[in-house]
Design a protein around this motif. Sequence first.
Motif, PDB file in Angstrom:
ATOM      1  N   SER A 127       0.879  -1.232   0.182  1.00  0.00           N
ATOM      2  CA  SER A 127       0.153   0.173   0.014  1.00  0.00           C
ATOM      3  C   SER A 127       0.798   1.344   0.027  1.00  0.00           C
ATOM      4  O   SER A 127       1.737   1.197   0.618  1.00  0.00           O
ATOM      5  N   PRO A 128       0.303   2.074  -0.713  1.00  0.00           N
ATOM      6  CA  PRO A 128       1.224   3.565  -0.604  1.00  0.00           C
ATOM      7  C   PRO A 128       1.032   4.471   0.368  1.00  0.00           C
ATOM      8  O   PRO A 128       1.883   5.311   0.805  1.00  0.00           O
ATOM      9  N   ARG A 129       0.267   3.878   1.631  1.00  0.00           N
ATOM     10  CA  ARG A 129      -0.002   4.406   2.695  1.00  0.00           C
ATOM     11  C   ARG A 129       1.043   3.910   3.865  1.00  0.00           C
ATOM     12  O   ARG A 129       0.909   4.568   5.017  1.00  0.00           O
ATOM     13  N   MET A 130       1.970   3.235   3.331  1.00  0.00           N
ATOM     14  CA  MET A 130       2.997   2.776   4.418  1.00  0.00           C
ATOM     15  C   MET A 130       3.871   3.882   4.944  1.00  0.00           C
ATOM     16  O   MET A 130       4.284   4.936   3.924  1.00  0.00           O
ATOM     17  N   THR A 131       4.381   3.796   6.207  1.00  0.00           N
ATOM     18  CA  THR A 131       5.032   4.984   6.660  1.00  0.00           C
ATOM     19  C   THR A 131       6.315   4.531   7.190  1.00  0.00           C
ATOM     20  O   THR A 131       6.535   3.314   7.283  1.00  0.00           O
ATOM     21  N   GLN A 132       7.290   5.260   7.689  1.00  0.00           N
ATOM     22  CA  GLN A 132       8.291   4.729   8.455  1.00  0.00           C
ATOM     23  C   GLN A 132       8.186   3.861   9.741  1.00  0.00           C
ATOM     24  O   GLN A 132       8.893   3.139  10.189  1.00  0.00           O
ATOM     25  N   ILE A 133       6.982   4.148  10.459  1.00  0.00           N
ATOM     26  CA  ILE A 133       6.499   3.477  11.472  1.00  0.00           C
ATOM     27  C   ILE A 133       6.306   1.899  10.894  1.00  0.00           C
ATOM     28  O   ILE A 133       6.762   0.966  11.637  1.00  0.00           O
ATOM     29  N   ASP A 134       5.686   1.819   9.865  1.00  0.00           N
ATOM     30  CA  ASP A 134       5.589   0.398   9.251  1.00  0.00           C
ATOM     31  C   ASP A 134       6.950  -0.230   9.055  1.00  0.00           C
ATOM     32  O   ASP A 134       7.041  -1.349   9.268  1.00  0.00           O
ATOM     33  N   VAL A 135       8.017   0.525   8.623  1.00  0.00           N
ATOM     34  CA  VAL A 135       9.164  -0.103   8.268  1.00  0.00           C
ATOM     35  C   VAL A 135       9.898  -0.673   9.843  1.00  0.00           C
ATOM     36  O   VAL A 135      10.431  -1.492   9.667  1.00  0.00           O
ATOM     37  N   ILE A 136       9.655   0.490  10.680  1.00  0.00           N
ATOM     38  CA  ILE A 136      10.314   0.117  12.152  1.00  0.00           C
ATOM     39  C   ILE A 136       9.531  -1.204  12.545  1.00  0.00           C
ATOM     40  O   ILE A 136      10.122  -2.025  13.031  1.00  0.00           O
ATOM     41  N   ASN A 137       8.142  -1.248  12.389  1.00  0.00           N
ATOM     42  CA  ASN A 137       7.471  -2.484  12.959  1.00  0.00           C
ATOM     43  C   ASN A 137       7.799  -3.652  12.208  1.00  0.00           C
ATOM     44  O   ASN A 137       7.952  -4.710  12.824  1.00  0.00           O
ATOM     45  N   GLU A 138       7.997  -3.598  10.868  1.00  0.00           N
ATOM     46  CA  GLU A 138       8.518  -4.632  10.197  1.00  0.00           C
ATOM     47  C   GLU A 138       9.795  -5.221  10.516  1.00  0.00           C
ATOM     48  O   GLU A 138      10.037  -6.307  10.745  1.00  0.00           O
ATOM     49  N   ALA A 139      10.789  -4.165  10.624  1.00  0.00           N
ATOM     50  CA  ALA A 139      12.171  -4.640  11.006  1.00  0.00           C
ATOM     51  C   ALA A 139      12.386  -5.400  12.382  1.00  0.00           C
ATOM     52  O   ALA A 139      13.008  -6.422  12.490  1.00  0.00           O
ATOM     53  N   ILE A 140      11.544  -4.699  13.247  1.00  0.00           N
ATOM     54  CA  ILE A 140      11.629  -5.069  14.740  1.00  0.00           C
ATOM     55  C   ILE A 140      11.048  -6.686  14.888  1.00  0.00           C
ATOM     56  O   ILE A 140      11.429  -7.604  15.505  1.00  0.00           O
ATOM     57  N   THR A 141       9.702  -6.751  13.839  1.00  0.00           N
ATOM     58  CA  THR A 141       8.962  -8.139  14.004  1.00  0.00           C
ATOM     59  C   THR A 141      10.052  -9.140  13.489  1.00  0.00           C
ATOM     60  O   THR A 141      10.123 -10.152  13.929  1.00  0.00           O
ATOM     61  N   ILE A 190       6.890   7.286  19.106  1.00  0.00           N
ATOM     62  CA  ILE A 190       7.197   6.046  18.236  1.00  0.00           C
ATOM     63  C   ILE A 190       7.194   4.990  19.024  1.00  0.00           C
ATOM     64  O   ILE A 190       6.694   3.771  18.974  1.00  0.00           O
ATOM     65  N   LYS A 191       7.794   4.954  20.430  1.00  0.00           N
ATOM     66  CA  LYS A 191       7.586   3.875  21.358  1.00  0.00           C
ATOM     67  C   LYS A 191       6.145   3.253  21.384  1.00  0.00           C
ATOM     68  O   LYS A 191       5.938   2.176  21.408  1.00  0.00           O
ATOM     69  N   GLU A 192       5.134   4.269  21.647  1.00  0.00           N
ATOM     70  CA  GLU A 192       3.904   4.187  21.829  1.00  0.00           C
ATOM     71  C   GLU A 192       3.108   3.358  20.738  1.00  0.00           C
ATOM     72  O   GLU A 192       2.317   2.170  20.612  1.00  0.00           O
ATOM     73  N   GLU A 193       3.364   3.788  19.279  1.00  0.00           N
ATOM     74  CA  GLU A 193       2.945   3.293  18.377  1.00  0.00           C
ATOM     75  C   GLU A 193       3.515   1.761  17.950  1.00  0.00           C
ATOM     76  O   GLU A 193       2.760   0.805  17.791  1.00  0.00           O
ATOM     77  N   VAL A 194       4.969   1.770  18.244  1.00  0.00           N
ATOM     78  CA  VAL A 194       5.360   0.298  17.965  1.00  0.00           C
ATOM     79  C   VAL A 194       4.861  -0.580  19.046  1.00  0.00           C
ATOM     80  O   VAL A 194       4.737  -1.825  18.973  1.00  0.00           O
ATOM     81  N   LEU A 195       4.559  -0.105  20.364  1.00  0.00           N
ATOM     82  CA  LEU A 195       4.189  -1.081  21.505  1.00  0.00           C
ATOM     83  C   LEU A 195       2.707  -1.443  20.943  1.00  0.00           C
ATOM     84  O   LEU A 195       2.499  -2.542  21.303  1.00  0.00           O
ATOM     85  N   ILE A 196       1.869  -0.544  20.626  1.00  0.00           N
ATOM     86  CA  ILE A 196       0.606  -0.927  20.151  1.00  0.00           C
ATOM     87  C   ILE A 196       0.245  -1.894  19.040  1.00  0.00           C
ATOM     88  O   ILE A 196      -0.282  -3.054  19.281  1.00  0.00           O
ATOM     89  N   ASN A 197       1.314  -1.669  18.081  1.00  0.00           N
ATOM     90  CA  ASN A 197       1.442  -2.621  17.094  1.00  0.00           C
ATOM     91  C   ASN A 197       1.887  -4.031  17.494  1.00  0.00           C
ATOM     92  O   ASN A 197       1.316  -5.227  16.772  1.00  0.00           O
ATOM     93  N   LEU A 198       2.837  -3.998  18.241  1.00  0.00           N
ATOM     94  CA  LEU A 198       3.545  -5.455  18.666  1.00  0.00           C
ATOM     95  C   LEU A 198       3.150  -6.107  19.861  1.00  0.00           C
ATOM     96  O   LEU A 198       3.787  -7.270  20.233  1.00  0.00           O
ATOM     97  N   ILE A 199       2.270  -5.395  20.549  1.00  0.00           N
ATOM     98  CA  ILE A 199       1.642  -6.137  21.806  1.00  0.00           C
ATOM     99  C   ILE A 199       1.447  -7.377  21.609  1.00  0.00           C
ATOM    100  O   ILE A 199       1.860  -8.345  22.372  1.00  0.00           O
ATOM    101  N   PRO A 200       0.598  -7.853  20.485  1.00  0.00           N
ATOM    102  CA  PRO A 200       0.325  -9.390  20.397  1.00  0.00           C
ATOM    103  C   PRO A 200       1.579 -10.032  20.321  1.00  0.00           C
ATOM    104  O   PRO A 200       1.573 -11.216  20.696  1.00  0.00           O
ATOM    105  N   THR A 201       2.567  -9.721  19.363  1.00  0.00           N
ATOM    106  CA  THR A 201       3.782 -10.297  19.234  1.00  0.00           C
ATOM    107  C   THR A 201       4.457 -10.417  20.356  1.00  0.00           C
ATOM    108  O   THR A 201       4.790 -11.573  20.895  1.00  0.00           O
ATOM    109  N   LEU A 202       4.597  -9.577  21.227  1.00  0.00           N
ATOM    110  CA  LEU A 202       5.455  -9.459  22.551  1.00  0.00           C
ATOM    111  C   LEU A 202       4.778 -10.333  23.458  1.00  0.00           C
ATOM    112  O   LEU A 202       5.327 -11.127  24.106  1.00  0.00           O
ATOM    113  N   PHE A 203       3.306 -10.342  23.444  1.00  0.00           N
ATOM    114  CA  PHE A 203       2.630 -11.045  24.467  1.00  0.00           C
ATOM    115  C   PHE A 203       2.579 -12.502  24.392  1.00  0.00           C
ATOM    116  O   PHE A 203       2.906 -13.338  25.084  1.00  0.00           O
TER     117      PHE A 203
END
Length: 643
Positions: free
Chosen positions: A17-31, A179-192
Amino acid sequence: MSKMYAEIKRIVDEDISPRMTQIDVINEAITNAIHADATEIVCELNTTDNPADDGESVTPAKKVNTIRIIDNGSGLNDANFESFCKYRSDYKKDLGCKGVGRFVYLKVYEFASFNSQLKTEQEERSFRFDLNFDSDNVTKKSEPISVNRTEVFLSSLARSYLNADRHVDRRIDLDLDKIKEEVLINLIPTLFFFKKNGKNVQITFVDKTTENKTIITPEDVPNFQEKKFFVAEKTGVKTEFILHYFITNEPGKLYSFYCANNRSVREFSESDLKFTLPNGYSGFMLCESQYFDSRVNNERNNFDIFPVKIDLFSTLSWEMINEQLKSVLTTLIKEGIPETEKLNKAKIKEIQEERPYLVNFIAEEDLEIAGFLEKKKIIDNAKKRFDNAKEKVLTSAGKKEYTDTELNEAIQLAQNELVSYVHDRVQVIDRLKTLIDKKERVESIIHSLFMEMRTEDNYYAVGKNNLWLLDDRYTTYSYAASDKRIREVLKGIDEENGDTEILDDKPDLSLFFSHNPNNTERLKSVMVEIKPFDYASKPDRKKFAGIQQLLDYVKAFQVKEKIEDVSAFLITEIDEKLEERLRGDDYTPLFSTESPIFHRFYKESGISIFVISASTLIKDAEARNKVFLDIIRNQSKIQNMLQ
């Protein structure tokens, strides 16, 4: 020769999607690092901005340019690299990997530089991932490696994200807490998920311009409880869902997500389930299911699920899922929040005040947690149930016999249609009150409430009218004379009296009939004339002459239309001198909530003339309408709950 068995540019253009942002890049790399068994991850963020502080203007926020992710996971060993080179690889599919995430990098950045130091292989591997990636173009160097270390570095933003010439700048702010909050929200299920399996992950965010840090630790991941529920397809097959939840009586936000492949995908509110927690409470809610896993899109930001419709692929809709999820939430909220009943009552009372005709159609499941749901959503659901009830009654109309249930449904619908009508009257009254309080000229508005402008047919059916403003007896008057018809009758008066001023200064008349005037038997009528509000500044003699002239109009219409009984209302401002003349001409003051209404009955012609001010008209109508509203509110099924 490259082993990327797909056209990378086409994948990036069409699948990401063209809606991807740098937050999506960070989330993907950390995941990816977490899936490579990393337990320590560092995200370094830097900028090329150098905002100048001139002492006068506000310093602009720094924006992120470069992203560097460093982790201690297994790295790009042979198995991981082979999967990296294969589009839609099944490798680690059990962890929710779809085999397309790395292409997000190339949607936001021109390329990503990889460096992986592998302890087992005692080797350092490096390559550049871009649109022309060649899997054979990997640099391998033997080195003594004591610990695994993998780095992904992204530095050159795509022109669609940063282009000074075209004034394009889609970079995110270099705000570590946000940035921490957004990443945490996205990755909470994975981290859990990993925490539940004994794998704790720590993620450190570093602002390289200041070396400030903030960290996601295992303590940031709540200890969720879980509740299973099932949603039945139309075929009867039941699909399992799990709600992981954590509610605490500490101030904060509620984060609620549908999840897939151990990642947050979509907020509840985005799929029409909007609810909040009261002040002093916060928490997380994560709903997961294999059904979600199989229907999440490539970017993991939406699902192939319809709001209501179902088909062979989407066998469940959001409406079906949310109905059962809401039932689970009701139980949890009742158990965890003591103020539930009080909050429910307050929200229902709001709706009762605004939409009294819908309170009997509020769904039971909405009543149970009304205080936490969005008011608009409760109203929309009730409106849908109301419309469905109307359609059901209309469909069964004309039957020879009705069951007790059908009769009760029809009676309830009729009652609520009446409530709807009374509520509409409140809107009319409130609008007129506001205009009069602001001393606005409202003659044309009042006229429009009584009569359409510029009508040409002799007569027309008006359906619901607003003659209740005068008296509720007239609500059944369903026909009106058109402007054309009124002009014809006034022209007749003009010719008979030799008065050339009537048509030039045409009175603001409306004429309503008890039934179709083509049938003159027992025909009754109501005439309304509205005098301009500056009429009060005219001499009282001329004002009174205007009232006498109204009697001429009424008599003319009575003869022309063969009306048996007619009442005429003159809406004007009444001052002391006009009141004195009215009393002197046998006009009787009638009781009203404000100024008196003056009335005279002409026995020989059967004509009644009423003279009333606009403010009295509105206040009397409001008083009569309030009687209906009080009865409605006291008889509603909701009333017992509110007491």
